[in-house]
Each structure stands twice: as C-alpha cells, then as structure tokens.
Design a protein around this motif. Structure first.
Motif, PDB file in Angstrom:
ATOM      1  N   ALA A  75      28.496  60.201  25.674  1.00  0.00           N
ATOM      2  CA  ALA A  75      27.691  59.608  26.738  1.00  0.00           C
ATOM      3  C   ALA A  75      26.652  58.674  26.130  1.00  0.00           C
ATOM      4  O   ALA A  75      26.107  58.938  25.057  1.00  0.00           O
ATOM      5  N   PRO A  76      26.356  57.552  26.810  1.00  0.00           N
ATOM      6  CA  PRO A  76      25.388  56.596  26.254  1.00  0.00           C
ATOM      7  C   PRO A  76      23.999  57.209  26.159  1.00  0.00           C
ATOM      8  O   PRO A  76      23.601  58.015  26.991  1.00  0.00           O
ATOM      9  N   ALA A  77      23.273  56.842  25.137  1.00  0.00           N
ATOM     10  CA  ALA A  77      21.905  57.332  24.963  1.00  0.00           C
ATOM     11  C   ALA A  77      21.021  56.701  26.027  1.00  0.00           C
ATOM     12  O   ALA A  77      21.289  55.612  26.524  1.00  0.00           O
ATOM     13  N   GLU A  78      19.940  57.395  26.359  1.00  0.00           N
ATOM     14  CA  GLU A  78      19.041  56.925  27.420  1.00  0.00           C
ATOM     15  C   GLU A  78      18.320  55.650  27.045  1.00  0.00           C
ATOM     16  O   GLU A  78      17.845  54.920  27.893  1.00  0.00           O
ATOM     17  N   SER A  79      18.226  55.339  25.758  1.00  0.00           N
ATOM     18  CA  SER A  79      17.437  54.191  25.320  1.00  0.00           C
ATOM     19  C   SER A  79      18.261  52.903  25.234  1.00  0.00           C
ATOM     20  O   SER A  79      17.749  51.900  24.769  1.00  0.00           O
ATOM     21  N   LEU A  80      19.528  52.891  25.696  1.00  0.00           N
ATOM     22  CA  LEU A  80      20.348  51.682  25.615  1.00  0.00           C
ATOM     23  C   LEU A  80      19.840  50.624  26.597  1.00  0.00           C
ATOM     24  O   LEU A  80      19.422  50.929  27.708  1.00  0.00           O
ATOM     25  N   THR A  81      19.928  49.397  26.170  1.00  0.00           N
ATOM     26  CA  THR A  81      19.552  48.291  27.034  1.00  0.00           C
ATOM     27  C   THR A  81      20.688  48.039  28.016  1.00  0.00           C
ATOM     28  O   THR A  81      21.827  48.472  27.787  1.00  0.00           O
ATOM     29  N   PRO A  82      20.420  47.323  29.097  1.00  0.00           N
ATOM     30  CA  PRO A  82      21.490  47.019  30.046  1.00  0.00           C
ATOM     31  C   PRO A  82      22.665  46.308  29.389  1.00  0.00           C
ATOM     32  O   PRO A  82      23.817  46.573  29.718  1.00  0.00           O
ATOM     33  N   LEU A  83      22.413  45.425  28.434  1.00  0.00           N
ATOM     34  CA  LEU A  83      23.503  44.733  27.748  1.00  0.00           C
ATOM     35  C   LEU A  83      24.323  45.724  26.921  1.00  0.00           C
ATOM     36  O   LEU A  83      25.556  45.688  26.935  1.00  0.00           O
TER      37      LEU A  83
END
Length: 185
Positions: free
Chosen positions: A3-11
């Motif tokens: 699962a993606p980390a919470e700190s990922l940017t929208p890009l």
C-alpha cells in the motif's frame, strides 16, 4: 506492491496507481493466454477423437435399436412379473408412457377445477386466459382426473432402455452441443 505510504505526493500516487494497473494488466493478459492455450488444446483433442466418437455413437445407436427390437418382439409373459429389468447397468423392459390429457369441454373442466380443488392448486392448473394447464394436469391423481371430466388417452406401454449411470450421456450431450455449435459457426 504494498500500500502507498501516507507521505506520497499526488504525482507519486498517480505513478504508483499506474504501475499497479500495468502489473494487473500484465497478469490478466498472462491469465488470458494460458486459458486460450488450454482451450486450443481441448479443441485439438476434440478434433483428434471426433471420428472415434462418431463411430462409438453409431455403434451405441445400433445396439440400442437392436435391444429395443428384441424387447418389442419378446413374448408378453416375459414381462408379466416385472415390467423392467436391470441387465448390465441398462434398464430394459416396458414402462407406461405419459400419454396426453384430453377433455371435451374446457370451460366445464375449469369450473370443476375451481369447485373441487383448493384455490392454490387451481391457480397452477388454470392459465390466466382461462385454459386448463395440461402439464400441471399430469400431476393429478386418477380420481381427480375422473371427477374433473379429464381422461388420459394414448397411455400405452413403450419400451424403455436407459443406462442408470447417466453421467456419460450428460457428458456426451455437452460435448456434442459444443461440436454442433462449432460446426454451425
């Protein structure tokens, strides 16, 4: 991929989604290729065995015809005690055909059904257009048929030849249906 980390940017999230979608697309394409390969192998096997299957079906049809003719030609006293016999897994003998239901005046039969049978049963026996529902009438007892003015005609003895282990017949029906569809295409 986790699962993606919470700190990922929208890009970054968009790129992760694209990568996961591409991974799923590749997995589904591989699954489709394997399924298609299996189907092609099945079709090849069917084509290879089709001549033998046709010969076996013709031999079975001839053997059944011969057996039916033998039963029809056999003396009646052979079937007095037991009307059918199980021989080598094949039920052979005589059985009562279903016959067909008949009546003289449909309106009178409908009136008797409504008067003499429960409302739930009458609803099953009478169509909305005020006609007796013949398939449902077959389930009535002889007494009910007589009271309603319905008679059974053409209920004669007919030869029965049936393999009691019918799985082969069902498998052959499915196989032949597939082959018929292919021939039609």
């Amino acid at each position: 991929m986790s699962a993606p980390a919470e700190s990922l940017t929208p890009l970054a999230e968009s790129m992760a989604l694209e990568a996961q979608a591409a991974s799923l697309r590749a997995a589904r394409d591989r699954l489709r290729d394997v399924a298609n390969a299996i189907q092609q192998d099945i079709e090849t096997i069917k084509r290879a065995h089709l001549p033998a299957l046709r010969d076996a079906l013709a031999a079975c049809a001839q053997a059944e015809t011969d057996l039916r003719q033998t039963v029809e030609a056999s003396p009646a006293e052979l079937w007095r005690r037991t009307r059918t016999r199980l021989v080598h897994g094949i039920r052979v003998g005589w059985t009562k055909s279903r016959g067909k239901v008949e009546w003289d005046d449909e309106a009178k039969v409908i009136e008797r059904i409504r008067r003499l049978l429960p409302a739930e049963q009458a609803a099953l026996l009478i169509r909305v257009r005020e006609a007796v529902h013949k398939p449902a009438v077959y389930d009535l007892t002889a007494g009910d048929l007589k009271r309603l003015g319905i008679r059974i005609e053409d209920d004669c003895d007919v030869v029965v030849v049936k393999d009691v282990a019918g799985e082969l017949d069902r498998m052959l029906e499915r196989l032949l249906a597939d082959l018929s569809e292919e021939a039609a295409a």
